[in-house]
Design an enzyme around this catalytic site. Sequence first.
Site, PDB file in Angstrom:
ATOM      1  N   PRO A   1       2.039   7.152  69.121  1.00  0.00           N
ATOM      2  CA  PRO A   1       1.526   6.085  69.991  1.00  0.00           C
ATOM      3  C   PRO A   1       1.770   6.376  71.473  1.00  0.00           C
ATOM      4  O   PRO A   1       2.863   6.774  71.857  1.00  0.00           O
ATOM      5  CB  PRO A   1       2.342   4.860  69.554  1.00  0.00           C
ATOM      6  CG  PRO A   1       3.606   5.417  68.967  1.00  0.00           C
ATOM      7  CD  PRO A   1       3.229   6.730  68.359  1.00  0.00           C
ATOM      8  N   THR A   2       0.740   6.204  72.272  1.00  0.00           N
ATOM      9  CA  THR A   2       0.903   6.354  73.724  1.00  0.00           C
ATOM     10  C   THR A   2       0.252   5.155  74.417  1.00  0.00           C
ATOM     11  O   THR A   2      -0.944   4.911  74.258  1.00  0.00           O
ATOM     12  CB  THR A   2       0.283   7.679  74.239  1.00  0.00           C
ATOM     13  OG1 THR A   2      -1.037   7.813  73.740  1.00  0.00           O
ATOM     14  CG2 THR A   2       1.100   8.878  73.809  1.00  0.00           C
ATOM     15  N   GLY A   3       1.070   4.432  75.145  1.00  0.00           N
ATOM     16  CA  GLY A   3       0.599   3.218  75.803  1.00  0.00           C
ATOM     17  C   GLY A   3      -0.275   3.509  77.018  1.00  0.00           C
ATOM     18  O   GLY A   3      -0.270   4.622  77.553  1.00  0.00           O
TER      19      GLY A   3
ATOM     20  N   GLN B   1       1.914   0.459  65.948  1.00  0.00           N
ATOM     21  CA  GLN B   1       3.302   0.516  66.434  1.00  0.00           C
ATOM     22  C   GLN B   1       3.638  -0.779  67.140  1.00  0.00           C
ATOM     23  O   GLN B   1       2.958  -1.171  68.094  1.00  0.00           O
ATOM     24  CB  GLN B   1       3.470   1.711  67.389  1.00  0.00           C
ATOM     25  CG  GLN B   1       4.852   1.798  68.033  1.00  0.00           C
ATOM     26  CD  GLN B   1       4.827   1.379  69.497  1.00  0.00           C
ATOM     27  OE1 GLN B   1       3.940   1.800  70.238  1.00  0.00           O
ATOM     28  NE2 GLN B   1       5.787   0.554  69.909  1.00  0.00           N
TER      29      GLN B   1
ATOM     30  N   TYR C   1       5.847  -3.131  69.488  1.00  0.00           N
ATOM     31  CA  TYR C   1       6.901  -3.396  70.465  1.00  0.00           C
ATOM     32  C   TYR C   1       7.263  -4.853  70.270  1.00  0.00           C
ATOM     33  O   TYR C   1       6.419  -5.740  70.488  1.00  0.00           O
ATOM     34  CB  TYR C   1       6.396  -3.164  71.893  1.00  0.00           C
ATOM     35  CG  TYR C   1       6.570  -1.744  72.395  1.00  0.00           C
ATOM     36  CD1 TYR C   1       7.736  -1.030  72.158  1.00  0.00           C
ATOM     37  CD2 TYR C   1       5.563  -1.120  73.139  1.00  0.00           C
ATOM     38  CE1 TYR C   1       7.893   0.275  72.622  1.00  0.00           C
ATOM     39  CE2 TYR C   1       5.715   0.172  73.613  1.00  0.00           C
ATOM     40  CZ  TYR C   1       6.886   0.860  73.350  1.00  0.00           C
ATOM     41  OH  TYR C   1       7.046   2.148  73.812  1.00  0.00           O
TER      42      TYR C   1
ATOM     43  N   THR D   1       9.095   0.627  67.007  1.00  0.00           N
ATOM     44  CA  THR D   1       9.790   1.499  67.966  1.00  0.00           C
ATOM     45  C   THR D   1      11.078   0.817  68.424  1.00  0.00           C
ATOM     46  O   THR D   1      11.052  -0.330  68.878  1.00  0.00           O
ATOM     47  CB  THR D   1       8.875   1.815  69.166  1.00  0.00           C
ATOM     48  OG1 THR D   1       7.808   2.641  68.694  1.00  0.00           O
ATOM     49  CG2 THR D   1       9.616   2.565  70.266  1.00  0.00           C
TER      50      THR D   1
ATOM     51  N   LYS E   1      10.624   4.111  64.408  1.00  0.00           N
ATOM     52  CA  LYS E   1      10.448   5.260  65.312  1.00  0.00           C
ATOM     53  C   LYS E   1      11.554   5.245  66.354  1.00  0.00           C
ATOM     54  O   LYS E   1      11.787   4.213  67.006  1.00  0.00           O
ATOM     55  CB  LYS E   1       9.083   5.167  65.996  1.00  0.00           C
ATOM     56  CG  LYS E   1       8.818   6.220  67.066  1.00  0.00           C
ATOM     57  CD  LYS E   1       7.370   6.139  67.546  1.00  0.00           C
ATOM     58  CE  LYS E   1       7.047   7.205  68.572  1.00  0.00           C
ATOM     59  NZ  LYS E   1       7.558   6.892  69.910  1.00  0.00           N
TER      60      LYS E   1
ATOM     61  N   HIS F   1      11.395   9.833  72.011  1.00  0.00           N
ATOM     62  CA  HIS F   1      10.348   9.244  72.837  1.00  0.00           C
ATOM     63  C   HIS F   1       9.823  10.265  73.847  1.00  0.00           C
ATOM     64  O   HIS F   1       9.487   9.936  74.987  1.00  0.00           O
ATOM     65  CB  HIS F   1      10.901   8.014  73.560  1.00  0.00           C
ATOM     66  CG  HIS F   1       9.911   6.899  73.776  1.00  0.00           C
ATOM     67  ND1 HIS F   1       9.949   5.729  73.077  1.00  0.00           N
ATOM     68  CD2 HIS F   1       8.867   6.777  74.629  1.00  0.00           C
ATOM     69  CE1 HIS F   1       8.981   4.923  73.499  1.00  0.00           C
ATOM     70  NE2 HIS F   1       8.308   5.533  74.438  1.00  0.00           N
TER      71      HIS F   1
ATOM     72  N   SER G   1       8.403  14.810  69.534  1.00  0.00           N
ATOM     73  CA  SER G   1       9.043  15.132  70.818  1.00  0.00           C
ATOM     74  C   SER G   1       9.157  16.635  71.051  1.00  0.00           C
ATOM     75  O   SER G   1      10.027  17.303  70.493  1.00  0.00           O
ATOM     76  CB  SER G   1      10.433  14.493  70.951  1.00  0.00           C
ATOM     77  OG  SER G   1      10.350  13.077  70.844  1.00  0.00           O
TER      78      SER G   1
HETATM   79  C1  LIG Z   1       2.112   8.511  78.205  1.00  0.00           C
HETATM   80  C2  LIG Z   1       2.987   8.181  77.056  1.00  0.00           C
HETATM   81  C3  LIG Z   1       3.047   6.877  76.588  1.00  0.00           C
HETATM   82  C4  LIG Z   1       3.846   6.568  75.490  1.00  0.00           C
HETATM   83  N1  LIG Z   1       3.833   5.281  75.006  1.00  0.00           N
HETATM   84  C5  LIG Z   1       4.525   4.995  73.883  1.00  0.00           C
HETATM   85  C6  LIG Z   1       4.431   3.723  73.291  1.00  0.00           C
HETATM   86  O1  LIG Z   1       3.712   2.846  73.772  1.00  0.00           O
HETATM   87  N2  LIG Z   1       5.143   3.486  72.172  1.00  0.00           N
HETATM   88  C7  LIG Z   1       5.953   4.433  71.589  1.00  0.00           C
HETATM   89  O2  LIG Z   1       6.592   4.163  70.568  1.00  0.00           O
HETATM   90  N3  LIG Z   1       6.051   5.664  72.130  1.00  0.00           N
HETATM   91  C8  LIG Z   1       5.355   5.963  73.240  1.00  0.00           C
HETATM   92  N4  LIG Z   1       5.416   7.223  73.765  1.00  0.00           N
HETATM   93  C9  LIG Z   1       6.198   8.252  73.058  1.00  0.00           C
HETATM   94  C10 LIG Z   1       5.328   8.966  72.024  1.00  0.00           C
HETATM   95  O3  LIG Z   1       4.977   8.123  70.965  1.00  0.00           O
HETATM   96  C11 LIG Z   1       6.052  10.168  71.409  1.00  0.00           C
HETATM   97  O4  LIG Z   1       7.291   9.766  70.872  1.00  0.00           O
HETATM   98  C12 LIG Z   1       6.293  11.288  72.424  1.00  0.00           C
HETATM   99  O5  LIG Z   1       5.198  11.425  73.301  1.00  0.00           O
HETATM  100  C13 LIG Z   1       6.526  12.580  71.681  1.00  0.00           C
HETATM  101  O6  LIG Z   1       6.795  13.612  72.571  1.00  0.00           O
HETATM  102  P1  LIG Z   1       5.688  14.661  73.081  1.00  0.00           P
HETATM  103  O7  LIG Z   1       4.895  13.955  74.126  1.00  0.00           O
HETATM  104  O8  LIG Z   1       6.490  15.775  73.608  1.00  0.00           O
HETATM  105  O9  LIG Z   1       4.826  15.028  71.881  1.00  0.00           O
HETATM  106  C14 LIG Z   1       4.634   7.573  74.862  1.00  0.00           C
HETATM  107  C15 LIG Z   1       4.579   8.876  75.342  1.00  0.00           C
HETATM  108  C16 LIG Z   1       3.767   9.193  76.413  1.00  0.00           C
HETATM  109  C17 LIG Z   1       3.705  10.612  76.877  1.00  0.00           C
END
Ligand SMILES: Cc1cc2nc3c(=O)[nH]c(=O)nc-3n(C[C@H](O)[C@H](O)[C@H](O)COP(=O)(O)O)c2cc1C
Length: 387
Positions: free
Chosen positions: A78-80, A128, A130, A156, A252, A276, A308
């Site tokens: 998930p990426t917000g 996911q 929050y 998360t 997570k 994260h 990660s």
């Molecule tokens: C731009 C961005 C936004 C993110 N937003 C969330 C989110 O809303 N919820 C969440 O559980 N993790 C969030 N994450 C973490 C990712 O789910 C994930 O754990 C992480 O990006 C993994 O590492 P990597 O970018 O090296 O693959 C975010 C990561 C990034 C880069």
Amino acid sequence: MDEAINIEDLRRIAKRRLPKIAYDFIEGGAEDEFGLDRNERAFQNLSIVPRYLIDVSRRDQSTALFGRTYASPVGIAPTGLAALFRPGADLMLAEAARDANVPFIMSGASTASIEDLAKVAPEHGWYQLYAAKDKKISEDMIARARDAGLSTLVLTVDVPVGSNRERNKRNGFGRPLKLSLRTKLEALTHPAWMAGFMQHGEPLFSNWAPYAPKGASNGEVANLVAQQTYAPLTWADVERFRSLWPRNFVIKGIMDPRDAQRAAELGVDGIMVSNHGARQIDKSPSPVEVFPAIRDAVGDRMTLMIDSGIRRGSDVVAALCLGAKFCFVGRATLYGAVAGGTAGAAKALTIFRNEIDMTMAQMGAPDIAALGPDFLFSDEPLRNRRP
Ligand SMILES: Cc1cc2nc3c(=O)[nH]c(=O)nc-3n(C[C@H](O)[C@H](O)[C@H](O)COP(=O)(O)O)c2cc1C
């Protein structure tokens, strides 16, 4: 984008397309950002000892997870705020995951809704959560994900408070969004992004809009999200959410074997070992470093997943050799979506699939079941190996 042959190429294209304030939000970590390097280095430090004289002419990377078979062992984390990087990006990622037959986890800070996700990727979309300070909001979101038919809820837990992301502070990325003149002028040098931003404006946290007053602007919904998140979260909430969610329930952000054990005792189906993407606590070890202790603590009692720092298919293969059942990527597919929308996200997934295939062939593993700790280099086990 056609010329991109690896994830690093997609990152470079994404960087070119985005203004600094947006790129830094994706790329940044916490404080000194040592964790970013540590995450990637932990994968670099895992090496694979190849075996030869094995027939690898047919290879199969399909992977079973929660009773479903996916085409590849890597899904989208998930990426917000994705629409800030490219309008519509959440559902582009969902489409790419659906077409590649891998899971897509919609963020709790997504800019599309659970209901939209269920239309686009009913079989592949997970949600996911929050947790909100107002318990009724979380309960309603869980009910919506359930009614939409999504298979998996991901809670998360590694965001007890906002983290110290200094790039964002310097760029004025926060609420309310205050862009300095320098930031605005720099953004003008990325016309494709600017055109999208001018057309769509500040993105809407669609899943939260129903809890804001009727007619609330996107900015007012963002304020609601800011007020409601960083909710105090304890194991009692895990029990509550577990009882409310009838299908696969994943936590997570687990990094300690004791937390993993506790999750298993409470009937959690799976955990994502994750820091994260090094965005929360810079002093965190990499998930790769803590994974063996977690695996030893909970064994097969839960499905263990990891994210990660994954940038290569060989990272995925190495994580599976460590004992992870499935991997997720955050930035990698986001780079793809920024670079080229659905096709760009699909390209990132194709790069992973091809690299996984190549690695499995090179190491002598025709399928996922063949992967295991024996492939990981460490001098001691090699000496002790018998035919
Ligand atoms: C731009 C961005 C936004 C993110 N937003 C969330 C989110 O809303 N919820 C969440 O559980 N993790 C969030 N994450 C973490 C990712 O789910 C994930 O754990 C992480 O990006 C993994 O590492 P990597 O970018 O090296 O693959 C975010 C990561 C990034 C880069």
